[in-house]
Design a protein around this motif. Structure first.
Motif, short mmCIF file in Angstrom:
data_model
loop_
_atom_site.label_atom_id
_atom_site.label_comp_id
_atom_site.label_asym_id
_atom_site.label_seq_id
_atom_site.Cartn_x
_atom_site.Cartn_y
_atom_site.Cartn_z
N ALA A 74 59.78 29.45 6.18
CA ALA A 74 59.25 29.58 4.82
C ALA A 74 57.83 30.14 4.85
O ALA A 74 57.47 30.99 4.03
CB ALA A 74 59.27 28.22 4.13
N LEU A 75 57.06 29.69 5.82
CA LEU A 75 55.68 30.16 5.94
C LEU A 75 55.67 31.65 6.25
O LEU A 75 54.82 32.40 5.74
CB LEU A 75 54.96 29.38 7.05
CG LEU A 75 53.44 29.54 7.12
CD1 LEU A 75 52.79 29.04 5.85
CD2 LEU A 75 52.87 28.79 8.32
N GLY A 78 57.07 33.73 2.72
CA GLY A 78 56.21 33.98 1.57
C GLY A 78 55.83 32.71 0.83
O GLY A 78 56.37 31.64 1.11
N ALA A 79 54.90 32.87 -0.11
CA ALA A 79 54.34 31.72 -0.81
C ALA A 79 55.39 30.91 -1.57
O ALA A 79 55.35 29.68 -1.60
CB ALA A 79 53.25 32.18 -1.77
N PHE A 82 57.45 28.81 0.79
CA PHE A 82 56.63 27.72 1.31
C PHE A 82 56.44 26.63 0.27
O PHE A 82 56.39 25.44 0.60
CB PHE A 82 55.27 28.25 1.79
CG PHE A 82 54.51 27.28 2.64
CD1 PHE A 82 55.02 26.85 3.86
CD2 PHE A 82 53.29 26.77 2.23
CE1 PHE A 82 54.32 25.94 4.65
CE2 PHE A 82 52.58 25.86 3.02
CZ PHE A 82 53.11 25.45 4.23
#
Lengths: 158, 134
Positions: A74-75, A78-79, A82
């Motif tokens: 997830a990191l 993208g935001a 995340f």
């Protein structure tokens, strides 16, 4: 008296059946001893409890690697992705899992060091095995409390 | 007794055949040694990871990425992930050996476990490298 003798003979015969190989040679003395340390007749004690917990926490932590994979992916993604991880961690189920994994981690870590000490031959004496065992229990609880105090003092998860 | 002198090959088969490549050949302890080595590596790496995760928890997305982007953190993360999945594979392997008594189920589970752990390492490495080189 006759009955008692017959009964005894029956018991001995049953035991002999159990303790003889197919061609009749004895592999065990004819006494009604328990065959092996089965858990259901064992007195519960700290050392065996910690051994079982070590395994259980190991399995739990193996499942926890899924979160490691997810969080790193997830990191990298993208935001938005995340934010999903952070939302999960801040949820009730997420919190319970995270606190459980934190304790599992510190227990497995502490008890793992205890195992490494045993590998060098140190700490097998019964009093020492108990002392190190309780040390691991206290350490795992204190470390978990410390980590989650840090988290909550700074405003909780995420 | 006479079998050996008459050249019966079965007489020359000793239990040695069954243990070749195990203990005395120093191969049988491979699992034990690697489990301990990954354990030793994981002691400092795990404590460091707890520290890193505590910082990531209160970071926004950009700060979290910056933490993993840091060369030292990225390197330690790569090492942590490798030691972690290797240790998981060895540990769960023993659990499966102990509790799964149906042969085909056990073999299937062992293969799936190895696939999962290798994939886990590759996935994490890919993600870390992607962030580190971005």
């Amino acid at each position: 008296m006759q009955d008692a003798a017959t009964e005894r003979a029956a018991v001995v015969s049953t035991l002999m059946d159990r303790t003889q190989t197919r061609n009749g040679t004895d592999i065990m003395p004819h006494t009604a001893r328990p065959i092996s340390p089965h858990l259901d007749i064992y007195r519960w004690q700290l050392t065996m409890t910690l051994s079982i917990i070590h395994r259980a926490t190991g399995i739990a932590l193996a499942v926890g690697t899924l979160l490691v994979i997810w969080a790193l992916f997830a990191l990298a993604a993208g935001a938005e992705s995340f934010a999903h991880v952070q939302a999960f961690c801040a949820s009730k189920i997420g919190l319970v899992l995270l606190i459980g994994w934190t304790w599992s981690l510190f227990f497995h870590l502490g008890n793992g060091i205890r195992h490494l000490a045993w590998d060098t031959g140190w700490g097998f004496e019964i009093p020492r095995a108990y002392a190190t065992g309780w040390t691991v229990v206290v350490f795992s609880l204190l470390a978990t409390a410390l980590v989650w105090t840090c988290v909550f003092v700074r405003g909780g998860v995420a | 007794m006479s079998g050996a002198s008459q050249g019966n090959p079965a007489r020359f088969r000793t239990p040695l055949k069954g243990v070749r490549g195990l203990g005395p050949a120093k191969e049988g302890i491979h699992h034990f040694v690697i489990q301990r080595m990954t354990a030793v590596a994981l002691v400092p790496l795990t404590l460091w990871l707890v520290w890193l995760v505590l910082r990531v928890m209160h970071a926004d997305y950009a700060q979290a990425r910056a933490l993993v982007h840091d060369p030292l953190n990225a390197t330690l993360l790569l090492a942590f992930v490798l030691a972690l999945f290797w240790h998981v594979q060895l540990g769960i392997q023993v659990v499966l050996e102990d509790y799964v008594h149906t042969r085909w189920l056990e073999v299937t589970a062992q293969v799936l476990l190895k696939f999962f752990c290798v994939l886990g390492v590759l996935a994490c490495w890919f993600a870390i490298v992607r962030i580190a080189l971005a």
